[in-house]
Design a protein around this motif. Sequence first.
Motif, PDB file in Angstrom:
ATOM      1  N   UNK A  47       0.753  -1.365  -0.020  1.00  0.00           N
ATOM      2  CA  UNK A  47       0.083   0.217   0.030  1.00  0.00           C
ATOM      3  C   UNK A  47       0.811   1.063  -0.104  1.00  0.00           C
ATOM      4  N   UNK A  48       0.254   2.480  -0.126  1.00  0.00           N
ATOM      5  CA  UNK A  48       1.191   3.768   0.218  1.00  0.00           C
ATOM      6  C   UNK A  48       1.094   4.282   1.711  1.00  0.00           C
ATOM      7  N   UNK A  49       1.100   3.094   2.683  1.00  0.00           N
ATOM      8  CA  UNK A  49       1.145   3.991   4.008  1.00  0.00           C
ATOM      9  C   UNK A  49       2.443   3.585   4.746  1.00  0.00           C
ATOM     10  N   UNK A  50       2.934   4.560   5.554  1.00  0.00           N
ATOM     11  CA  UNK A  50       3.891   4.440   6.462  1.00  0.00           C
ATOM     12  C   UNK A  50       3.450   3.822   7.736  1.00  0.00           C
TER      13      UNK A  50
ATOM     14  N   UNK B  94       1.399   8.532   5.208  1.00  0.00           N
ATOM     15  CA  UNK B  94       1.094   8.000   3.979  1.00  0.00           C
ATOM     16  C   UNK B  94       2.707   8.030   3.367  1.00  0.00           C
ATOM     17  N   UNK B  95       3.055   7.091   2.235  1.00  0.00           N
ATOM     18  CA  UNK B  95       4.462   7.275   1.747  1.00  0.00           C
ATOM     19  C   UNK B  95       4.522   8.737   1.103  1.00  0.00           C
ATOM     20  N   UNK B  96       5.565   9.001   1.014  1.00  0.00           N
ATOM     21  CA  UNK B  96       6.033  10.507   0.642  1.00  0.00           C
ATOM     22  C   UNK B  96       6.693  10.489  -0.737  1.00  0.00           C
ATOM     23  N   UNK B  97       7.616   9.575  -0.707  1.00  0.00           N
ATOM     24  CA  UNK B  97       8.501   9.411  -2.134  1.00  0.00           C
ATOM     25  C   UNK B  97       7.489   8.860  -3.258  1.00  0.00           C
ATOM     26  N   UNK B  98       7.845   9.172  -4.300  1.00  0.00           N
ATOM     27  CA  UNK B  98       7.103   8.549  -5.412  1.00  0.00           C
ATOM     28  C   UNK B  98       7.644   7.219  -5.713  1.00  0.00           C
ATOM     29  N   UNK B  99       6.684   6.134  -5.791  1.00  0.00           N
ATOM     30  CA  UNK B  99       6.965   4.795  -6.047  1.00  0.00           C
ATOM     31  C   UNK B  99       8.080   4.609  -7.273  1.00  0.00           C
ATOM     32  N   UNK B 100       9.066   3.892  -7.221  1.00  0.00           N
ATOM     33  CA  UNK B 100      10.111   3.639  -8.030  1.00  0.00           C
ATOM     34  C   UNK B 100       9.452   2.239  -8.652  1.00  0.00           C
ATOM     35  N   UNK B 101      10.047   2.197  -9.894  1.00  0.00           N
ATOM     36  CA  UNK B 101       9.547   0.868 -10.787  1.00  0.00           C
ATOM     37  C   UNK B 101      10.421   0.036 -10.042  1.00  0.00           C
TER      38      UNK B 101
END
Lengths: 218, 218
Positions: B33-36, B51-58
């Motif tokens: 998910x996009x949670x911390x 929530x995750x701050x960084x943009x998701x890398x491939x």
Amino acid sequence: KAGRRMFPAVRVKIKGLEPAKQYYIAMDIIPVDSKRYRYVYHSSQWMVAGNTEQSPLTPRLYVHPDSPASGESWMKQVVSFDRVKLTNNDMDEKGHIILQSMHKYRPRIHVIVKEVDEHISVNQSLPANGVHTFTFPETEFTTVTAYQNQQITRLKIDRNPFAKGFRDPGRNRVSLERVMDSYPWRPVDCRPSLDFQNFNIQKPVGCSASPLGSSCTG
Amino acid sequence: KAGRRMFPAVRVKIKGLEPAKQYYIAMDIIPVDSKRYRYVYHSSQWMVAGNTEQSPLTPRLYVHPDSPASGESWMKQVVSFDRVKLTNNDMDEKGHIILQSMHKYRPRIHVIVKEVDEHISVNQSLPANGVHTFTFPETEFTTVTAYQNQQITRLKIDRNPFAKGFRDPGRNRVSLERVMDSYPWRPVDCRPSLDFQNFNIQKPVGCSASPLGSSCTG
DNA sequence: CTTTTAACACCTAGGTGTAAAATT
DNA sequence: AATTTTACACCTAGGTGTTAAAAG
């Protein structure tokens, strides 16, 4: 019964491959003749001591672990065969290269063009086509289970990091170079830069080398 | 800055391949998910902490080092991903899998049919066709740089051979099994044979796991 | 305050020549 | 007598959690 590595390792630089094509690079080791040798101390040389008794086995092929790879990958690095293992156990089942002690051998390097759907693995024989084979006279060596020549022992202790425990801090680089200069197999134009890499590329083995896998674990 | 291995490693058994065909087996790790998350000690569980701050890398692809190999080879052994390394360094250039600490992840296993003249290497994206992807819910884990749960620490010390130096000779196998039984991710039908292999096949990670590459050399 | 980094002691795993023992 | 095998101390190389310091 485990094999032992070859040291110094055979290391080659490869040119002229097609960057996009895939290649295997492999090594095998072939007998120079059918003679058995013994080392004569007072003349410091190997002498014929009889003929080989055992029938010659088909040499095993050691495929470089980076295989298959593109010509581009192979050409941008020195290709080192430092992980190949030698044994005198002709019943070996671990894929090591089998040699007889007290015999002369010559490593061969094979550059094999990868054809579609072709897969080469250890101990397979060479494909009929698309193979280029190279040998370098200076890589010829004689197999032993115990070192015959003290200079070879020193050379290995001073150069092989795994033998560091036997190094004599009193013997310095200068005397080592003197030992090396007494051998003919290192070209003149390499002498000024006697670092580890150059040393290995030239594969100094001389009159004795590469003890066969005598023990270790296994 | 080096990565650290995942422990216990993801290990899978594969069936139903065509014995003669060639396959790559690969792993990647995707965010759940996009949670911390943060670990709440008094309730012994991970709670959402933002929530995750960084943009998701491939996600990077870890190709199993035995690749490519025949279906026959893959099927006759347990395929272990114990050499994959994780890091939290998003500038990593060593091909390690990049994860963010304090996040939940799920490993994926990809079985990739090798087409003629196709060559997959690390960090390449997945081919469009001929890929089968598998996930196992019990392998989900939360990343940390310092262990949050003492039971996970004990589990790793007792099971990972490299952590032998921290083992307490007073704590025996029985108490360890008690720790493990308190987790839900090990199926009932495996409990009687809690040996190293079964333990790893089930990939016990639970509420905390796999510290990211914090230091080491490099 | 929480989280991350770096250096560290302590392991696993395996590559050295040595010396004594075993083999031929 | 010559050669091979074995056990060994001593290395390289690298994977652990710990701890204190650093960073945020």
